[in-house]
Design a protein around this motif. Structure first.
Motif, PDB file in Angstrom:
ATOM      1  N   LEU A 119       0.832  -1.205   0.000  1.00 15.17           N
ATOM      2  CA  LEU A 119       0.000   0.000   0.000  1.00 15.17           C
ATOM      3  C   LEU A 119       0.869   1.259   0.000  1.00 15.17           C
ATOM      4  CD1 LEU A 119      -2.739  -1.134   2.552  1.00 15.17           C
ATOM      5  CD2 LEU A 119      -2.878  -1.144   0.050  1.00 15.17           C
ATOM      6  N   GLU A 120       2.005   1.218   0.693  1.00 10.62           N
ATOM      7  CA  GLU A 120       2.931   2.351   0.665  1.00 10.62           C
ATOM      8  C   GLU A 120       3.477   2.570  -0.742  1.00 10.62           C
ATOM      9  OE1 GLU A 120       5.928   1.540   3.552  1.00 10.62           O
ATOM     10  OE2 GLU A 120       4.607   1.885   5.270  1.00 10.62           O
ATOM     11  N   LEU A 121       3.738   1.484  -1.459  1.00  6.94           N
ATOM     12  CA  LEU A 121       4.195   1.605  -2.849  1.00  6.94           C
ATOM     13  C   LEU A 121       3.133   2.301  -3.685  1.00  6.94           C
ATOM     14  CD1 LEU A 121       6.335   0.839  -5.030  1.00  6.94           C
ATOM     15  CD2 LEU A 121       5.013  -1.253  -5.396  1.00  6.94           C
ATOM     16  N   ARG A 175      -8.962  -2.208   3.159  1.00  8.99           N
ATOM     17  CA  ARG A 175     -10.202  -1.444   3.240  1.00  8.99           C
ATOM     18  C   ARG A 175      -9.992  -0.098   3.938  1.00  8.99           C
ATOM     19  NH1 ARG A 175     -15.543  -5.073   3.404  1.00  8.99           N
ATOM     20  NH2 ARG A 175     -14.869  -6.682   1.944  1.00  8.99           N
ATOM     21  N   ASP A 176      -9.209  -0.118   5.012  1.00  9.87           N
ATOM     22  CA  ASP A 176      -8.945   1.138   5.716  1.00  9.87           C
ATOM     23  C   ASP A 176      -8.147   2.100   4.842  1.00  9.87           C
ATOM     24  OD1 ASP A 176     -10.318   0.166   7.872  1.00  9.87           O
ATOM     25  OD2 ASP A 176      -8.543  -0.291   9.084  1.00  9.87           O
ATOM     26  N   TRP A 177      -7.163   1.569   4.106  1.00 11.58           N
ATOM     27  CA  TRP A 177      -6.381   2.398   3.175  1.00 11.58           C
ATOM     28  C   TRP A 177      -7.281   3.007   2.112  1.00 11.58           C
ATOM     29  CZ3 TRP A 177      -5.792   1.371  -2.122  1.00 11.58           C
ATOM     30  CH2 TRP A 177      -4.848   2.149  -2.801  1.00 11.58           C
ATOM     31  N   ARG A 183      -9.307   5.847  -2.520  1.00  9.98           N
ATOM     32  CA  ARG A 183      -8.876   5.144  -3.724  1.00  9.98           C
ATOM     33  C   ARG A 183      -9.538   3.777  -3.811  1.00  9.98           C
ATOM     34  NH1 ARG A 183      -2.448   5.707  -4.424  1.00  9.98           N
ATOM     35  NH2 ARG A 183      -3.010   4.420  -6.231  1.00  9.98           N
ATOM     36  N   PRO A 184      -9.935   3.370  -5.007  1.00 11.80           N
ATOM     37  CA  PRO A 184     -10.609   2.076  -5.167  1.00 11.80           C
ATOM     38  C   PRO A 184      -9.641   0.914  -5.058  1.00 11.80           C
ATOM     39  CG  PRO A 184     -10.290   3.100  -7.300  1.00 11.80           C
ATOM     40  CD  PRO A 184      -9.835   4.109  -6.278  1.00 11.80           C
ATOM     41  N   ALA A 185     -10.168  -0.229  -4.693  1.00 14.14           N
ATOM     42  CA  ALA A 185      -9.397  -1.472  -4.648  1.00 14.14           C
ATOM     43  C   ALA A 185     -10.324  -2.623  -4.978  1.00 14.14           C
ATOM     44  CB  ALA A 185      -8.765  -1.669  -3.267  1.00 14.14           C
ATOM     45  N   ARG A 305     -17.284  -5.191   7.990  1.00  7.36           N
ATOM     46  CA  ARG A 305     -16.440  -4.069   7.610  1.00  7.36           C
ATOM     47  C   ARG A 305     -16.551  -3.947   6.107  1.00  7.36           C
ATOM     48  NH1 ARG A 305     -12.549  -2.522  11.476  1.00  7.36           N
ATOM     49  NH2 ARG A 305     -11.527  -1.439   9.770  1.00  7.36           N
ATOM     50  N   THR A 306     -17.459  -3.106   5.621  1.00  6.54           N
ATOM     51  CA  THR A 306     -17.643  -2.951   4.189  1.00  6.54           C
ATOM     52  C   THR A 306     -17.444  -1.510   3.780  1.00  6.54           C
ATOM     53  OG1 THR A 306     -20.014  -2.694   4.520  1.00  6.54           O
ATOM     54  CG2 THR A 306     -19.241  -4.878   3.942  1.00  6.54           C
TER      55      THR A 306
END
Length: 456
Positions: A119-121, A175-177, A183-185, A305-306
């Motif tokens: 996620l940092e990348l 999900r938290d990111w 940003r979508p994932a 958690r959605t």
């Protein structure tokens, strides 16, 4: 370019082959080996899928980059980290430590901290870079009944293994990111991915190959194992010997052909971010008797958690589950001296020495023997409309996948993940399997490796 982690694993190798066929973009494979060793491992892994590439073309398209997944900046220099982030258009995160009996610190470091580094990348690159995170259907943990909705991420049932919990924590991070960064994932949760291609030594292992290695050990031990483990005179033992293990006779497990899983994932990936699907009801549900045979009620609201707008989750599963006793019967066809019965009333105190020996041999498999849950796949069905559904898993398909190839006959080594992401071990693309041995056998040379769990 496309960046992939875990490309030398079972699913990762099939995904890499499919991405190379999909378009002509270069692929960066993040690996733990030096580039020369990694290039050979990548080539061997892709060949194991049946794909064939000219060596020069493969080397032109695929660039291995050595990383340390849990390390700051993935172990790269600041300059190389920025360059990788800048050039990546889409990132497929397949790497995981899938050892069901692995140390909690190692699992957390690779699966949770490693996901954080991925996620940092992404944070260091363009906002348009897309993330495809490979989770597992077994983040549902120890839940045994009902339908798990695609958008559900719920820890209240607990987890059968530390691996399951680490993958749950990794999905929470994603999900938290997504929520924090806006940003979508896309999250894929595969079930147990399998193939009918016999696994050769040195190739990524799949779930059926693991079962083949365990059965192979039983076959080599033969009736002598019964006599040794039972501790009774030979004249008092009749064959086939009926062993009992705790479980439900109506237990089911979801197996899915890896080729179809990859095709489905690419269909899902082609959708625009935020396009409907992945957080839905139970229109499409896998079950032993087809859709809707389970209760269609999901988890009560408030514990899920959605992230309904930004994270799209797909259960990459088969529309029909497979019977656990049926799979056991096929696996034990070569051991005509042994019958294994699932007994829901059996307690450890009532188990025979042989029963306990078989339980040790099957370490990590026993959660499957109790499960009757199903997986909502309505989002998957919507995203893969027009794709021919996966074929029914036949006994012949299962047998073929459990058949040792000529180059691997006699080998009991078989490390893999239940969801087929990447082989177990302490590294993100490691092929070092764990090992178990039944009572009265040596753990050296003949022990089956890669204990599998119903975590995932």
């Amino acid at each position: 370019m496309i960046t992939v982690t875990g490309a030398t694993g079972f699913l990762g190798a099939h995904l890499l082959a499919a991405l190379l066929r999909r378009d002509d973009r270069p692929v960066c494979a993040l690996v733990r080996d030096d580039p020369a060793t990694a290039r050979e491992r990548l080539s061997r892994a892709v060949r194991s899928t049946g794909a064939r590439w000219e060596e020069a073309e493969f080397q032109r398209r695929v660039t291995p980059v050595k990383i340390d997944l849990p390390a700051p900046r993935l172990g790269l220099s600041a300059e190389d980290h920025r360059a990788l982030a800048r050039q990546t258009q889409e990132l497929w995160h397949c790497a995981a430590d899938t050892s069901p009996l692995g140390p909690v610190a190692a699992l957390h470091r690779t699966n949770v901290e490693g996901t954080g580094r991925v996620l940092e990348l992404l944070d260091a690159g363009a906002r348009e870079t897309r993330l495809f995170h490979i989770s597992t259907a077994f983040v549902a943990g120890e839940r045994r009944e009902g339908i798990v909705l695609e958008g559900t991420l719920d820890e209240r049932y607990g987890f059968a293994t530390l691996y399951e919990e680490s993958k749950y924590r990794a999905e929470v991070l994603v999900r938290d990111w997504s929520q924090e960064k806006g940003r979508p994932a896309v999250v894929f949760r595969p079930s147990l991915l399998v193939t009918d291609r016999p696994a050769r030594t040195g190739e990524p292992r799949h779930w059926l190959a693991v079962q083949a290695s365990r059965t192979s050990l039983l076959g080599r031990q033969g009736p002598a194992l019964v006599l040794r483990a039972s501790g009774v005179p030979a004249e008092d033992v009749t064959f086939p010997y009926r062993a009992r293990v705790p479980g439900r006779p109506d237990a089911v497990v979801n197996l899915l052909q890896v080729d179809w899983a990859v095709a489905a994932m690419l269909r899902c990936a082609a959708r625009e971010p935020g396009e409907a699907g992945g957080v839905g009801g139970a229109k499409g549900v896998n079950s032993p008797s087809g859709p809707s045979s389970h209760s269609s009620q999901g988890d009560p609201s408030g514990l899920d958690r959605t992230n309904r707008l930004l994270v799209t989750t797909y259960h990459v599963s088969h529309p029909q589950d497979s019977s656990v006793p049926w799979l056991m019967q096929i696996a034990l066809e070569s051991c005509d001296w042994l019958d294994v019965e699932l007994d829901p009333e059996l307690t450890p105190e009532r188990m025979s020495p042989l029963d306990r020996s078989l339980m040790r041999l099957a370490a990590g498999l026993d959660p499957y023997w109790w499960s009757r849950r199903g997986y909502d796949r309505s989002g998957l069905e919507a995203a893969t409309a027009g794709l021919e559904p996966p074929a029914e898993l036949s006994a012949q398909y299962v047998r073929s996948g459990m058949t040792a190839s000529s180059s691997s006959a006699g080998s009991a080594s078989a490390g893999t993940s239940p969801d087929g992401t990447s082989p177990p071990g302490t590294s993100p693309d490691s092929t070092s399997p764990a090992s178990t041995s039944p009572a009265g056998t040596s753990s050296a040379g003949s022990a089956p490796k890669g204990a599998v769990t119903a975590h995932v």
